[in-house]
Design a protein around this motif. Structure first.
Motif, PDB file in Angstrom:
ATOM      1  N   GLY A 100       0.815  -1.212   0.000  1.00 48.98           N
ATOM      2  CA  GLY A 100       0.000   0.000   0.000  1.00 48.98           C
ATOM      3  C   GLY A 100       0.844   1.255   0.000  1.00 48.98           C
ATOM      4  N   LEU A 101       1.710   1.366   0.999  1.00 52.54           N
ATOM      5  CA  LEU A 101       2.565   2.546   1.068  1.00 52.54           C
ATOM      6  C   LEU A 101       3.492   2.609  -0.142  1.00 52.54           C
ATOM      7  N   GLY A 102       4.010   1.446  -0.513  1.00 53.24           N
ATOM      8  CA  GLY A 102       4.963   1.379  -1.618  1.00 53.24           C
ATOM      9  C   GLY A 102       4.334   1.784  -2.946  1.00 53.24           C
ATOM     10  N   ALA A 103       3.099   1.347  -3.195  1.00 55.30           N
ATOM     11  CA  ALA A 103       2.455   1.659  -4.472  1.00 55.30           C
ATOM     12  C   ALA A 103       2.180   3.159  -4.584  1.00 55.30           C
ATOM     13  N   MET A 125      17.271   2.977  -0.728  1.00 58.04           N
ATOM     14  CA  MET A 125      17.919   1.702  -0.992  1.00 58.04           C
ATOM     15  C   MET A 125      19.109   1.488  -0.054  1.00 58.04           C
ATOM     16  N   ALA A 126      19.874   2.566   0.166  1.00 61.02           N
ATOM     17  CA  ALA A 126      21.050   2.444   1.024  1.00 61.02           C
ATOM     18  C   ALA A 126      20.633   2.112   2.454  1.00 61.02           C
ATOM     19  N   LEU A 127      19.582   2.771   2.951  1.00 63.14           N
ATOM     20  CA  LEU A 127      19.142   2.520   4.324  1.00 63.14           C
ATOM     21  C   LEU A 127      18.666   1.088   4.495  1.00 63.14           C
ATOM     22  N   ILE A 168       9.053  -0.063  -3.008  1.00 64.68           N
ATOM     23  CA  ILE A 168       9.039   1.174  -3.782  1.00 64.68           C
ATOM     24  C   ILE A 168       9.831   1.000  -5.072  1.00 64.68           C
ATOM     25  N   TRP A 169      11.002   0.409  -4.961  1.00 66.25           N
ATOM     26  CA  TRP A 169      11.858   0.232  -6.144  1.00 66.25           C
ATOM     27  C   TRP A 169      11.198  -0.664  -7.189  1.00 66.25           C
ATOM     28  N   LEU A 170      10.684  -1.798  -6.727  1.00 66.67           N
ATOM     29  CA  LEU A 170      10.082  -2.740  -7.672  1.00 66.67           C
ATOM     30  C   LEU A 170       8.862  -2.117  -8.348  1.00 66.67           C
ATOM     31  N   LEU A 171       7.993  -1.501  -7.528  1.00 65.44           N
ATOM     32  CA  LEU A 171       6.752  -0.966  -8.097  1.00 65.44           C
ATOM     33  C   LEU A 171       7.023   0.227  -8.989  1.00 65.44           C
ATOM     34  N   LYS A 172       8.055   1.009  -8.644  1.00 64.87           N
ATOM     35  CA  LYS A 172       8.366   2.152  -9.499  1.00 64.87           C
ATOM     36  C   LYS A 172       8.779   1.671 -10.884  1.00 64.87           C
ATOM     37  N   SER A 173       9.641   0.666 -10.922  1.00 62.56           N
ATOM     38  CA  SER A 173      10.073   0.199 -12.246  1.00 62.56           C
ATOM     39  C   SER A 173       8.875  -0.380 -13.001  1.00 62.56           C
ATOM     40  N   TYR A 174       7.926  -0.931 -12.260  1.00 60.30           N
ATOM     41  CA  TYR A 174       6.710  -1.453 -12.883  1.00 60.30           C
ATOM     42  C   TYR A 174       5.859  -0.352 -13.486  1.00 60.30           C
ATOM     43  N   ILE A 175       5.622   0.703 -12.668  1.00 57.96           N
ATOM     44  CA  ILE A 175       4.770   1.799 -13.138  1.00 57.96           C
ATOM     45  C   ILE A 175       5.453   2.547 -14.285  1.00 57.96           C
ATOM     46  N   TRP A 278       8.874 -13.626  -9.214  1.00 57.04           N
ATOM     47  CA  TRP A 278       8.816 -12.447  -8.346  1.00 57.04           C
ATOM     48  C   TRP A 278       9.871 -12.480  -7.280  1.00 57.04           C
ATOM     49  N   VAL A 279      10.092 -13.669  -6.764  1.00 59.71           N
ATOM     50  CA  VAL A 279      11.120 -13.784  -5.738  1.00 59.71           C
ATOM     51  C   VAL A 279      12.455 -13.375  -6.341  1.00 59.71           C
ATOM     52  N   ILE A 280      12.712 -13.833  -7.558  1.00 63.99           N
ATOM     53  CA  ILE A 280      13.979 -13.512  -8.203  1.00 63.99           C
ATOM     54  C   ILE A 280      14.064 -12.014  -8.477  1.00 63.99           C
ATOM     55  N   GLU A 281      12.948 -11.426  -8.909  1.00 61.82           N
ATOM     56  CA  GLU A 281      12.978 -10.003  -9.177  1.00 61.82           C
ATOM     57  C   GLU A 281      13.278  -9.204  -7.908  1.00 61.82           C
ATOM     58  N   GLY A 282      12.648  -9.634  -6.817  1.00 59.82           N
ATOM     59  CA  GLY A 282      12.883  -8.946  -5.545  1.00 59.82           C
ATOM     60  C   GLY A 282      14.313  -9.085  -5.092  1.00 59.82           C
ATOM     61  N   MET A 283      14.871 -10.289  -5.253  1.00 59.28           N
ATOM     62  CA  MET A 283      16.223 -10.490  -4.734  1.00 59.28           C
ATOM     63  C   MET A 283      17.267  -9.781  -5.583  1.00 59.28           C
ATOM     64  N   THR A 284      16.945  -9.488  -6.821  1.00 63.68           N
ATOM     65  CA  THR A 284      17.936  -8.810  -7.645  1.00 63.68           C
ATOM     66  C   THR A 284      17.694  -7.297  -7.717  1.00 63.68           C
ATOM     67  N   ALA A 285      16.635  -6.826  -7.055  1.00 60.13           N
ATOM     68  CA  ALA A 285      16.268  -5.413  -7.192  1.00 60.13           C
ATOM     69  C   ALA A 285      17.386  -4.476  -6.773  1.00 60.13           C
ATOM     70  N   GLY A 286      18.116  -4.868  -5.729  1.00 59.82           N
ATOM     71  CA  GLY A 286      19.145  -3.970  -5.239  1.00 59.82           C
ATOM     72  C   GLY A 286      20.383  -3.954  -6.107  1.00 59.82           C
TER      73      GLY A 286
END
Lengths: 290, 326
Positions: A100-103, A125-127, A168-175, A278-286
Motif C-alpha cells: 500500500g505505502l509502496g504503491a 535503498m542504502a538505508l 518502492i523500487w520494484l513498483l516504481k520500475s513497474y509503473i 517475483w522472488v527472483i525479481e525482488g532479490m535482484t532489485a538492489g
C-alpha cells in the motif's frame, strides 16, 4: 548460446548433447543439487519418522517408518498453533502495508516531479541495506515509548521498514513501464484521474503488486531479530522465534521442532514454486538497476 | 488519493476580457496542484521511513555520546569510543566479523559463479534450466532460524554428517562442529551461511552471463582462444560490474549477519565467533549497556556507510551514462 567453458566435447569430436563436457557438467550439477537439497529433505524426513531412525547409526537415509505423531502433536498444541497464526498475521499485514505505502510512493515517484527524487530513492535503498542490528537499540526504546512494544503492530512496522524500500523500487520500475498515454487517453474519454488510475493502471499493475507483496511477505515471515526484541512471552511469538528458542531448551523434542520447522518452510517452498519470477525479481532489485 | 481533474469548478474561471492571464493563472494552479499530489503520494512512505530508520539511526549516534546512570541520560562525549578502542573484546569482534565475512564472501562467489556457469551451459533446455535454477535458489528463501535448525540436526553428534566423517574418514569420535574448536565453529557458521547465500550470487551472475552477446565468444573462437582464455578475456570482463555490485551488497548483508551466531554459537567457543553485530546485540540488548552498544554500532554503521555510499555512487553514475549494466 555459446558458453564460457564449453567446447571440450566438440574438440574431442563428440557432438553437442552427449559430449564429455556436457556429461561432466551435468553430473557436477546433479551432485550440487543433491548437496543443496539434502538438508531440506533431512528436515522433512525427521519430522515424519521416529527419532531412532534420524539419530540411528547408520542413519536411515530414506524413511522406513512413516508416522504423523509430530504433526499431530503440534496441531493439537494451542501454543504451537498460535506460533503459526502469529507468523501468518505478521506476514500478511506486512505485505499489505508495504504494498500500500509502496504503491502510492512508487506512483508518486514515477508520474510526478519530486524534488531530489533520485537522491531520495538511492537513500532509501542504502538505508534498507544496513543491518537491522544497527537500529535495534533505539528501535526498542521507540517501540516501548510509543506503546507498540509487545503488539503485532510493532513487529509489522519493523518488518515494513525493511520491505518498503524494495517495494518502492520494484513498483516504481513497474509503473515506469506502463505508458502514460493510457491514462491520458482515459482522461480524454471522460475518466477523472482517480478513475483512470483505478481502471487502467491498477489492473496492469496487479502482477507487480502480487510480486512485491510476496517479497514483503517472505521478509516478514523470516524475520527473527525484530520479533525477538519487540515482544515478550508466547502470545505473539512467531515461528522463527519459537524455532530459535529450541536452541536454548534443555529437553529437546527434535521430532516436534522439525515438524514446526517444516510448517515454517513449506509455505515458502510453495510460494517459491508458484511465484518464482517475483522472488527472483525482488532479490535482484538492489543489484540490478533497470 | 484526491481526484485531480482538469474541469472541476475548483479552478478559477477564465473571463473573456482577461483570458490570457486567467489561463496562465489556471495552468499555474494546476501545476501546483499536480506537484502537491505528487508529494502527498510519496509522503506517507517517506515519513514512515524517516520515523523508523532515519530517526533510530540518529538516535543510535546520539546515544553513543551518552550514558544511562540511575535512570538519567548524561552526556559523556567520546568516552564510549575511547573505551571501545581499548576494549579487547571490541577488537575480538572486529577480528571475528572479518574471519566470518571474508571466507563466506569468497565461497558465495565461487559457488555462485560455478552454478551460474553450469546453468548457462548449452546442454540445458530452457525448461530444464529453469527447473534446476529453481531447485538451486531454494535455500535462499529460508529463514536463518529454520536453516540453523536444519543444520543443527545434520551436524548433530549422531547426525548424518558425523556418521560420514566418523565412518568413512575414520575419525575416532564424533566431531562437535559448533561447540568444539573455535576454528571449526567458525567454519561451520561460514558453511551454513554459504548454503543460505550463494543463490544470490548465482542468480545475478546467471543474469549477467545471459546478457553477454554470443558474438563475443564467436569472435574469440575465431581468434583461436580456448575455453579458459575465453572465460578470462570475455566472460570475466563482461561480468566485472555485476560482480562488483553483487559482492558489495553481499558484503554488507554478510557483515550484518546476526541470527546465525545468536542461534548456533552465541559467540562461543571462547568468544571467537562473537562478530561485531553480535557484540552490539550483546552489549546493547542483553547487557543493557545502551550507550556503549550504540558507540560500537555507530562505528560499524560508519564503516558500512562508506561502502554503501561508494556503491550507490557507482550505481547512479552507471544509470546516467548507461555504461554499466546495473
Amino acid at each position: 548460446m555459446a558458453s564460457a567453458l564449453g567446447g571440450f566435447g566438440r574438440r574431442l569430436g563428440v557432438q553437442s548433447y552427449f559430449s564429455l563436457y556436457g556429461l561432466l557438467s551435468g553430473l557436477l550439477m546433479f551432485a550440487g543439487v543433491i548437496i543443496v537439497l539434502f538438508p531440506i529433505a533431512w528436515m522433512v524426513f525427521a519430522s515424519m519418522r521416529p527419532l531412532a531412525e534420524t539419530f540411528g547409526s547408520p542413519p536411515a537415509w530414506i524413511p522406513r517408518e512413516v508416522t504423523g505423531d509430530a504433526y499431530a502433536k503440534i496441531f493439537s498444541d494451542p501454543r504451537q498453533l498460535r506460533y503459526q497464526l502469529n507468523t501468518y498475521i505478521i506476514s500478511f499485514s506486512t505485505a499489505i502495508l508495504s504494498v500500500g505505502l509502496g504503491a502510492l510512493a512508487a506512483y508518486g515517484f514515477s508520474r510526478f516531479r519530486i524534488w531530489g527524487s533520485e537522491f531520495i530513492l538511492l537513500t532509501i535503498m542504502a538505508l534498507q541495506m544496513l543491518p537491522g542490528v544497527s537500529i535495534i537499540i533505539p528501535f526498542y526504546n521507540l517501540a516501548r515509548s510509543a506503546g507498540v512494544w509487545n503488539t503485532y503492530l510493532g513487529m509489522i512496522m519493523a518488518d515494513t521498514v525493511f520491505a518498503l524500500a524494495i517495494s518502492i523500487w520494484l513498483l516504481k520500475s513497474y509503473i515506469d513501464s506502463i505508458p502514460t498515454d493510457l491514462e491520458e487517453a482515459a482522461t480524454v474519454d471522460g475518466c477523472n484521474r482517480f478513475q483512470a488510475l483505478y481502471k487502467i493502471v491498477l489492473p496492469l499493475l496487479a502482477p507487480g503488486l502480487v510480486g512485491t507483496g510476496t517479497f514483503a511477505f517472505l521478509y516478514a515471515w523470516n524475520d527473527f531479530v525484530f520479533a525477538t526484541i519487540l515482544r515478550n512471552g508466547h502470545e505473539l511469538m512467531p515461528m522463527t522465534v519459537a524455532i530459535g528458542n529450541f536452541f536454548t531448551q534443555a529437553n529437546r523434542d527434535w521430532n516436534a521442532i522439525m515438524a514446526l520447522n517444516t510448517m515454517a518452510t513449506l509455505p515458502l517452498i510453495a510460494i517459491f514454486v508458484f511465484l518464482q519470477r517475483w522472488v527472483i525479481e525482488g532479490m535482484t532489485a538492489g543489484a540490478l538497476k533497470e | 488519493m484526491p481526484p485531480e481533474t482538469g474541469h472541476t469548478g475548483a479552478s478559477p474561471p477564465a473571463s473573456g476580457v482577461n483570458r490570457g492571464a486567467g489561463q496562465a493563472r489556471r495552468s499555474r494552479w494546476l501545476m501546483i496542484r499536480r506537484e502537491l499530489t505528487g508529494y502527498s503520494l510519496v509522503a506517507p512512505a517517506l515519513l514512515f521511513l524517516i520515523l523508523l530508520t532515519v530517526y533510530p539511526l540518529m538516535r543510535t549516534v546520539q546515544m553513543s555520546f551518552t550514558d544511562l546512570k540511575a535512570g538519567e541520560w548524561i552526556f559523556v562525549g567520546l568516552e564510549h569510543y575511547r573505551e571501545a578502542l581499548d576494549d579487547r573484546w571490541f577488537w575480538n569482534s572486529v577480528r571475528a566479523v572479518v574471519a566470518f565475512t571474508v571466507p563466506a564472501l569468497v565461497l558465495h562467489l565461487l559457488i555462485g559463479l560455478g552454478f551460474a556457469l553450469l546453468l548457462n551451459e548449452t546442454w540445458f533446455s530452457t525448461g530444464l534450466r529453469n527447473f534446476m535454477r529453481g531447485l538451486l535458489i531454494l535455500p535462499w528463501v529460508f529463514s536463518t532460524p529454520a536453516s540453523a535448525l536444519m543444520w543443527a540436526l545434520l551436524l548433530h553428534q549422531t547426525g548424518p554428517v558425523n556418521y560420514v566423517v566418523v565412518r568413512i574418514l575414520g575419525q575416532s569420535a564424533p566431531i562437535p562442529f559448533l561447540a568444539g574448536s573455535p576454528r571449526l565453529a567458525m567454519s561451520s557458521l561460514v558453511a551454513i551461511n554459504t548454503w543460505l547465500s550463494y543463490p544470490f550470487f548465482m542468480i545475478i551472475i546467471l543474469g549477467g552471463l545471459q546478457a553477454i552477446p554470443p558474438e563475443l565468444y564467436e569472435a574469440a573462437k575465431v581468434d583461436g582462444a580456448n575455453a579458459l582464455k575465453r572465460f578470462r578475456h570475455v566472460t570475466l570482463p563482461q561480468l566485472r560490474t555485476i560482480l562488483l555490485a553483487v559482492t558489495t551488497i553481499d558484503f554488507i548483508f554478510t557483515f550484518g549477519q546476526l541470527d546465525l551466531v545468536q542461534l548456533l554459537t552465541r559467540g562461543g567457543p571462547l568468544r571467537r565467533t562473537e562478530t561485531i553485530t553480535y557484540y552490539v546485540y550483546k552489549t546493547g540488548m542483553l547487557d543493557g549497556n545502551l550507550g556503549y552498544g550504540s558507540a560500537v554500532s555507530t562505528m560499524m554503521l560508519l564503516t558500512l556507510l562508506v561502502i554503501i555510499v561508494v556503491y550507490v555512487k557507482l550505481l547512479s553514475r552507471g544509470g546516467e551514462s548507461g555504461e554499466t549494466s546495473f
